[in-house]
Design an enzyme around this catalytic site. Sequence first.
Site, PDB file in Angstrom:
ATOM      1  N   GLN A   1     -14.372   7.045   1.044  1.00 23.32           N
ATOM      2  CA  GLN A   1     -14.177   6.003   2.069  1.00 23.32           C
ATOM      3  C   GLN A   1     -14.815   6.492   3.367  1.00 23.32           C
ATOM      4  O   GLN A   1     -15.137   7.677   3.474  1.00 23.32           O
ATOM      5  CB  GLN A   1     -12.659   5.762   2.257  1.00 23.32           C
ATOM      6  CG  GLN A   1     -12.266   4.321   2.139  1.00 23.32           C
ATOM      7  CD  GLN A   1     -10.790   4.070   2.400  1.00 23.32           C
ATOM      8  OE1 GLN A   1     -10.035   4.972   2.706  1.00 23.32           O
ATOM      9  NE2 GLN A   1     -10.391   2.818   2.281  1.00 23.32           N
TER      10      GLN A   1
ATOM     11  N   GLY B   1     -14.845   0.587   3.165  1.00 27.51           N
ATOM     12  CA  GLY B   1     -13.706   0.348   4.051  1.00 27.51           C
ATOM     13  C   GLY B   1     -13.561  -1.130   4.410  1.00 27.51           C
ATOM     14  O   GLY B   1     -12.464  -1.652   4.444  1.00 27.51           O
TER      15      GLY B   1
ATOM     16  N   GLU C   1      -1.898  -6.214   9.738  1.00 33.11           N
ATOM     17  CA  GLU C   1      -3.099  -5.590   9.157  1.00 33.11           C
ATOM     18  C   GLU C   1      -4.361  -6.154   9.823  1.00 33.11           C
ATOM     19  O   GLU C   1      -5.296  -5.423  10.135  1.00 33.11           O
ATOM     20  CB  GLU C   1      -3.114  -5.868   7.644  1.00 33.11           C
ATOM     21  CG  GLU C   1      -4.182  -5.133   6.854  1.00 33.11           C
ATOM     22  CD  GLU C   1      -4.105  -5.435   5.359  1.00 33.11           C
ATOM     23  OE1 GLU C   1      -3.279  -6.300   4.949  1.00 33.11           O
ATOM     24  OE2 GLU C   1      -4.873  -4.815   4.597  1.00 33.11           O
TER      25      GLU C   1
ATOM     26  N   TYR D   1       0.856  -1.206   0.000  1.00 28.51           N
ATOM     27  CA  TYR D   1       0.000   0.000   0.000  1.00 28.51           C
ATOM     28  C   TYR D   1       0.889   1.253   0.000  1.00 28.51           C
ATOM     29  O   TYR D   1       1.071   1.891   1.053  1.00 28.51           O
ATOM     30  CB  TYR D   1      -0.889   0.048   1.243  1.00 28.51           C
ATOM     31  CG  TYR D   1      -1.821  -1.128   1.447  1.00 28.51           C
ATOM     32  CD1 TYR D   1      -2.819  -1.442   0.514  1.00 28.51           C
ATOM     33  CD2 TYR D   1      -1.747  -1.909   2.605  1.00 28.51           C
ATOM     34  CE1 TYR D   1      -3.686  -2.503   0.729  1.00 28.51           C
ATOM     35  CE2 TYR D   1      -2.614  -2.972   2.816  1.00 28.51           C
ATOM     36  CZ  TYR D   1      -3.575  -3.266   1.872  1.00 28.51           C
ATOM     37  OH  TYR D   1      -4.431  -4.309   2.089  1.00 28.51           O
TER      38      TYR D   1
ATOM     39  N   ASP E   1     -14.027  -3.578   2.655  1.00 26.76           N
ATOM     40  CA  ASP E   1     -14.238  -3.800   1.221  1.00 26.76           C
ATOM     41  C   ASP E   1     -14.880  -5.127   0.825  1.00 26.76           C
ATOM     42  O   ASP E   1     -15.854  -5.167   0.109  1.00 26.76           O
ATOM     43  CB  ASP E   1     -12.901  -3.757   0.476  1.00 26.76           C
ATOM     44  CG  ASP E   1     -12.118  -2.494   0.733  1.00 26.76           C
ATOM     45  OD1 ASP E   1     -12.589  -1.634   1.475  1.00 26.76           O
ATOM     46  OD2 ASP E   1     -11.024  -2.372   0.162  1.00 26.76           O
TER      47      ASP E   1
ATOM     48  N   ARG F   1      -6.807 -13.151   1.000  1.00 24.46           N
ATOM     49  CA  ARG F   1      -7.316 -11.996   0.251  1.00 24.46           C
ATOM     50  C   ARG F   1      -8.623 -12.332  -0.467  1.00 24.46           C
ATOM     51  O   ARG F   1      -9.094 -13.472  -0.422  1.00 24.46           O
ATOM     52  CB  ARG F   1      -6.266 -11.538  -0.780  1.00 24.46           C
ATOM     53  CG  ARG F   1      -4.904 -11.347  -0.203  1.00 24.46           C
ATOM     54  CD  ARG F   1      -4.844 -10.315   0.909  1.00 24.46           C
ATOM     55  NE  ARG F   1      -4.941  -8.954   0.436  1.00 24.46           N
ATOM     56  CZ  ARG F   1      -4.860  -7.880   1.230  1.00 24.46           C
ATOM     57  NH1 ARG F   1      -4.677  -8.028   2.524  1.00 24.46           N
ATOM     58  NH2 ARG F   1      -4.969  -6.659   0.731  1.00 24.46           N
TER      59      ARG F   1
ATOM     60  N   TYR G   1      -9.175 -11.698   5.120  1.00 24.73           N
ATOM     61  CA  TYR G   1      -9.495 -10.274   4.965  1.00 24.73           C
ATOM     62  C   TYR G   1     -10.695  -9.824   5.812  1.00 24.73           C
ATOM     63  O   TYR G   1     -10.657  -9.940   7.019  1.00 24.73           O
ATOM     64  CB  TYR G   1      -9.744 -10.065   3.476  1.00 24.73           C
ATOM     65  CG  TYR G   1      -9.237  -8.761   2.888  1.00 24.73           C
ATOM     66  CD1 TYR G   1      -8.208  -8.053   3.451  1.00 24.73           C
ATOM     67  CD2 TYR G   1      -9.812  -8.267   1.721  1.00 24.73           C
ATOM     68  CE1 TYR G   1      -7.762  -6.868   2.879  1.00 24.73           C
ATOM     69  CE2 TYR G   1      -9.367  -7.090   1.131  1.00 24.73           C
ATOM     70  CZ  TYR G   1      -8.350  -6.398   1.719  1.00 24.73           C
ATOM     71  OH  TYR G   1      -7.915  -5.234   1.143  1.00 24.73           O
TER      72      TYR G   1
ATOM     73  N   LEU H   1      -7.616   7.434   2.562  1.00 24.55           N
ATOM     74  CA  LEU H   1      -8.372   8.382   3.386  1.00 24.55           C
ATOM     75  C   LEU H   1      -8.569   7.912   4.833  1.00 24.55           C
ATOM     76  O   LEU H   1      -8.147   8.579   5.775  1.00 24.55           O
ATOM     77  CB  LEU H   1      -9.726   8.647   2.712  1.00 24.55           C
ATOM     78  CG  LEU H   1     -10.769   9.433   3.495  1.00 24.55           C
ATOM     79  CD1 LEU H   1     -10.226  10.768   3.945  1.00 24.55           C
ATOM     80  CD2 LEU H   1     -12.028   9.637   2.643  1.00 24.55           C
ATOM     81  N   TRP H   2      -9.223   6.764   5.021  1.00 28.55           N
ATOM     82  CA  TRP H   2      -9.524   6.457   6.422  1.00 28.55           C
ATOM     83  C   TRP H   2      -8.288   5.930   7.153  1.00 28.55           C
ATOM     84  O   TRP H   2      -8.186   6.064   8.362  1.00 28.55           O
ATOM     85  CB  TRP H   2     -10.801   5.647   6.597  1.00 28.55           C
ATOM     86  CG  TRP H   2     -10.835   4.165   6.416  1.00 28.55           C
ATOM     87  CD1 TRP H   2     -10.132   3.415   5.540  1.00 28.55           C
ATOM     88  CD2 TRP H   2     -11.678   3.249   7.145  1.00 28.55           C
ATOM     89  NE1 TRP H   2     -10.486   2.102   5.655  1.00 28.55           N
ATOM     90  CE2 TRP H   2     -11.445   1.969   6.633  1.00 28.55           C
ATOM     91  CE3 TRP H   2     -12.633   3.382   8.156  1.00 28.55           C
ATOM     92  CZ2 TRP H   2     -12.098   0.835   7.099  1.00 28.55           C
ATOM     93  CZ3 TRP H   2     -13.290   2.256   8.626  1.00 28.55           C
ATOM     94  CH2 TRP H   2     -13.021   1.011   8.101  1.00 28.55           C
TER      95      TRP H   2
HETATM   96  C1  GLC Z   1      -7.740  -2.338   2.023  1.00 31.73           C
HETATM   97  C2  GLC Z   1      -8.786  -2.149   3.119  1.00 31.73           C
HETATM   98  C3  GLC Z   1      -9.150  -0.679   3.219  1.00 31.73           C
HETATM   99  C4  GLC Z   1      -7.886   0.130   3.443  1.00 31.73           C
HETATM  100  C5  GLC Z   1      -6.838  -0.151   2.357  1.00 31.73           C
HETATM  101  C6  GLC Z   1      -5.486   0.488   2.650  1.00 31.73           C
HETATM  102  O1  GLC Z   1      -8.252  -2.046   0.794  1.00 31.73           O
HETATM  103  O2  GLC Z   1      -9.909  -2.939   2.885  1.00 31.73           O
HETATM  104  O3  GLC Z   1     -10.062  -0.471   4.247  1.00 31.73           O
HETATM  105  O4  GLC Z   1      -8.173   1.483   3.470  1.00 31.73           O
HETATM  106  O5  GLC Z   1      -6.626  -1.540   2.265  1.00 31.73           O
HETATM  107  O6  GLC Z   1      -5.007   0.056   3.892  1.00 31.73           O
END
Ligand code: GLC
Length: 435
Positions: free
Chosen positions: A105, A164, A405, A29, A166, A211, A361, A34-35
């Site tokens: 998000q 979020g 995570e 990542y 997802d 995943r 996940y 955002l969140w």
């Molecule tokens: C995944 C999660 C999401 C989060 C992103 C980055 O997509 O489901 O909630 O913001 O990863 O960590």
Amino acid sequence: MSEAVAASALAVLERNRRGDWTCPAAGIYPHQWLWDSAFVAAGLARHDPRRAAREILAVLRGQWSNGMVPHMVFADDEPDGSRRLWGSRRDLRAPRDVDTSCITQPPVLAIAARRVAEHLTGDDRQQFLGAVVPKLVGYHAWLHDERDPDATGLVTLIHPWECGLDTSPPWMAALRRLRPTVELRVAFALHITRLVRAVRRDTRYLPARERASDDDGLRMLDLATHLRHHGFDLARLAPGRCLRVHDVSFNALLAIADRDLLELADTAGVTVAGLRERIGTSVDALETLWNDELGTYCARDAVTGDWIGPPTVAAFTMLGAGVDEAHLDQLVARLRTDAWWPDHPVPSIGCDTPEFDSERYWSGPSWVNINWLLIDGLRRRGETGLAASLRQHTLDLVARGGCAEYFSPLTGAPLGARDFSWTAALALDLATEPG
Ligand code: GLC
């Protein structure tokens, strides 16, 4: 133990620091989410409020002229095919100097900003409020207006990545029920979904069993492409081809965030027309998500009103949203059951649900950001004993498994990305809480 957790959390946040903002995890990542950034800021608020303030301002550099705050702001120096998926700069409302996604998000930014403002002092605080409040007002207005055009009091989401959580089972169930596009039918007929594996970033870093499946991954990409053809605009979406969901946690968190925004605006001396009334309407509307038969809150199709099951951990985010007292009592009783309180709570779906998968996940694992929100909700509800127990369970997970995570709710094993920023920031917050 708390000191060790705090020290390792700070080290993770240092490693993931990218100038003014923090990536969720290096490699898998690399951009700003955002969140994630809101949780990083909330967790850092007590420890380093100025860095936390910069984190919030950095994510807001992605804000569109219509007020939308995108769920991703792309790092300049990270080549990544997914920025082409969005093509944000083709949209005149998007910023010119950064690439962003074109959906949002969960709106936890105001919740984080309130915490950060509490810890800033003097000019720092005034400057932060002056910069952030108008942007947050614009964001919340966009959510309430463009995503709730019929003024139902509930915001409509159009893609699983907006919620979020997802790949949580209700979203995947809704996605699988959609009429597939021609492109998707061809992909399934030719059995080329496995090609998706070649372009997926997450499975390059993590075991596929933790995943989303390749089929679901392709469905999510296909939906994003379809949305792009309609300008990511709720008003232009064709029913049957697109998702329109009244999501539980997004709307519960918005109700909490609206109150925090009101408080921030009051402190900044800004009047926000209609926000107080909106909060009342939203809280009433949240009750339409109460499913009496299941005894919990559930997502609904925003057009047909059909329930989208199974219920998830999202329901418990209502604990802080000021909803019906009797329903809150039922929620607390439900949280105490074995299905929701296994050895390492709180699972993302009940352990007795057929879709439960302890390693995959959002289909079972326990997540620190959700636990942190639930601890806050339980405290607001006066459930201090249960909140303290959840805090301890959460710190134990991180002490044993590091800043993963997510974690198996059955064994506590760390899963997903390691050195994950929101786990670090929120564990730091929990570990260093004043007595
Ligand atoms: C995944 C999660 C999401 C989060 C992103 C980055 O997509 O489901 O909630 O913001 O990863 O960590």
